[in-house]
Design an enzyme around this catalytic site. Structure first.
Site, mmCIF file in Angstrom:
data_model
loop_
_atom_site.group_PDB
_atom_site.id
_atom_site.type_symbol
_atom_site.label_atom_id
_atom_site.label_comp_id
_atom_site.label_asym_id
_atom_site.label_seq_id
_atom_site.Cartn_x
_atom_site.Cartn_y
_atom_site.Cartn_z
ATOM 1 N N CYS A 360 0.850 -1.186 0.000
ATOM 2 C CA CYS A 360 0.000 0.000 0.000
ATOM 3 C C CYS A 360 0.879 1.226 0.000
ATOM 4 O O CYS A 360 1.047 1.896 1.040
ATOM 5 C CB CYS A 360 -0.922 -0.020 1.205
ATOM 6 S SG CYS A 360 -2.122 -1.306 1.040
ATOM 7 N N GLU A 361 1.469 1.513 -1.133
ATOM 8 C CA GLU A 361 2.357 2.662 -1.261
ATOM 9 C C GLU A 361 2.625 2.897 -2.745
ATOM 10 O O GLU A 361 3.031 1.978 -3.445
ATOM 11 C CB GLU A 361 3.663 2.359 -0.509
ATOM 12 C CG GLU A 361 4.697 3.396 -0.716
ATOM 13 C CD GLU A 361 5.590 3.620 0.513
ATOM 14 O OE1 GLU A 361 5.218 3.204 1.622
ATOM 15 O OE2 GLU A 361 6.639 4.216 0.316
#
Ligand code: LLP
Length: 431
Positions: A360-361
């Site tokens: 999640c980046e």
């Protein structure tokens, strides 16, 4: 192909002569592969070239920060190399394999008293002392243990290697070492010669990583030898060892230069011998500390393709089941990699995309502007080449994703040398 150990057969990618996709199916996805013969060949290149060019007293030290796990210490030991270690974790791992610790050199710019005591208790050969505080601390702890501890002093020769800023270490304002230019190198030498529990075995420098031009090594050797000669003239001390550090570059892309390491070592040796003669110095026992160039091209990462996202007029994303947790080098340095579709090697590659991970980046990118076959789809296998250095060793559990296993290949056989982390491993230390 950028790596000698990669071949193609019937549209399939072979690594060390073995079908990469079949290995992924056998061991699960994603995974790191390593080619033992390639590691050994790289070790031998350094060992043979250094012994021939600098004489019997010379020794390459494998910089184990590039890839540190038990089997690598066993392999490197059986190839007669020494090691560079930077933490109690690396020391402990090496000790577990019975590594002869008298050939281990302990780096780091900030060793705690506990680190120092642990290293001495485990029979470390040398500290590569970074600064005055450390020299004093080693002297105190060695004194408590009733020994005289051999050390090298890490000096900064003041060289700019023009490589990535974050991995550039030889400049005067570097966080590593004591600078020759500022007089701190001389002051720390004088101190080391005076302290009763320190045996000064010589000097060390390391100017950077992923370096291609041999000029950098010649220039730093010149500065170090001139320093050694000045110390000899002023204090009557002749340094037995000179450690020139690591840093030779490897090819991540077809466009990267090819470097002949043995030839480079011969060139450095010729220069060093000439310079020693001119300065009236005996040839010191030379050390070099290759990390990347021992393991990088012996490694490959395999992933399975998941989501493919096309944003019309903008860009295409191919997501894989790994990412910055197993390879943070693009996120950190914008590092280059070559990526291939392991079972579509005969197809034309004209689908331009970013290969991204599952974290999640947004910065979780393995590589941008990759060209893959237009038929790329969910379930396909991608191979990222040259991942043997600074991938496994820099891996994290970000997003609580388990770390990948390392599978070692040798003469048609394969074996797990680091197990895949399980979900249980992820919570192992949680209370
Ligand atoms: N010796 C010393 C004192 C070092 O600091 C290093 C690397 C080496 C030897 C080995 O250098 P090599 O031959 O591997 O270039 N994480 C970065 C690389 C950091 C290098 C740190 N020091 C990367 O992924 O590119």
């Amino acid at each position: 192909m950028i790596c000698k150990n990669i071949t193609i057969q019937n549209g399939r990618l072979l690594f060390a002569g073995q079908n990469a996709a079949a290995l992924l199916r056998q061991y699960g996805s994603p995974l790191y592969l390593m080619d033992e013969d390639r590691i050994r060949e790289n070790c031998r290149t350094y060992y043979t070239a250094m012994k021939e060019a600098f004489g019997e007293a010379a020794l390459p030290l494998y910089a184990s920060k590039a890839a540190s796990f038990k089997e690598i210490y066993r392999i490197v030991n059986s190839e007669h190399l020494g090691i560079d270690v930077v933490s109690c974790g690396e020391i402990y791992t090496a000790v577990q394999t019975g590594f002869p610790m008298e050939k281990a050199y302990f780096h780091s710019n900030n060793k705690t008293d506990e680190d120092i005591a642990f290293a001495i208790e485990n029979g470390i050969g040398y500290f590569v002392a970074d600064n005055e505080e450390e020299v004093r601390a080693v002297n105190t702890i060695a004194g408590q243990k009733g020994i005289r501890q051999p050390i090298l002093l890490r000096l900064t020769p003041g060289i700019d290697t023009h490589t990535y800023e974050a991995i550039n270490t030889g400049k005067v304002d570097s966080k590593f070492g004591s600078a020759i230019e500022t007089g701190q190198a001389e002051a720390i030498t004088k101190l080391a010669l005076e302290l009763p529990h320190i045996e000064l075995a010589g000097f060390h420098c390391h100017v950077g990583s992923q370096v291609f031009d041999s000029d950098t090594f010649l220039r730093s050797a010149e500065i170090m030898l001139e320093f050694i000669a000045a110390i000899k003239a002023k204090y009557g001390y002749t340094a037995p060892q000179l450690d020139l550090g690591g840093g030779y570059g490897v090819r991540y892309l077809e466009s990267d230069p090819v470097i002949d390491i043995a030839e480079n070592i011969r060139e450095v040796a010729k220069f060093v011998k000439k310079k020693c003669a001119a300065l009236g110095l005996p040839l010191p026992a030379i050390r070099m500390e290759p990390g990347r160039s021992i393991v990088a091209d012996a490694g490959m990462t395999l992933y399975t393709v998941g989501t493919i996202k096309q944003i019309p007029g903008y860009k295409n994303y191919v997501s894989v089941d790994g990412g910055m947790g197993d390879n943070p080098r693009f996120a950190l340095y914008g590092a280059d990699y070559t990526i291939l579709a392991a079972e579509k090697m005969d197809e034309r590659c004209d689908f331009e995309c970013s290969v991204v991970g599952r974290c999640c980046e947004s910065g979780d990118i393995i590589q941008e502007n990759v060209k893959l076959p237009a038929s790329v789809k969910r379930g396909d296998i991608l191979a990222v080449l040259t991942t043997g250095a600074y991938n496994y060793s820099m891996a994290s559990n970000y997003n609580r994703i388990p770390r990948l296993p390392v599978v070692m290949l040798k003469e048609g056989t394969s074996r797990i040398v680091v197990k895949r982390e399980s979900l249980f491993d992820i919570v192992r230390n949680d209370l």
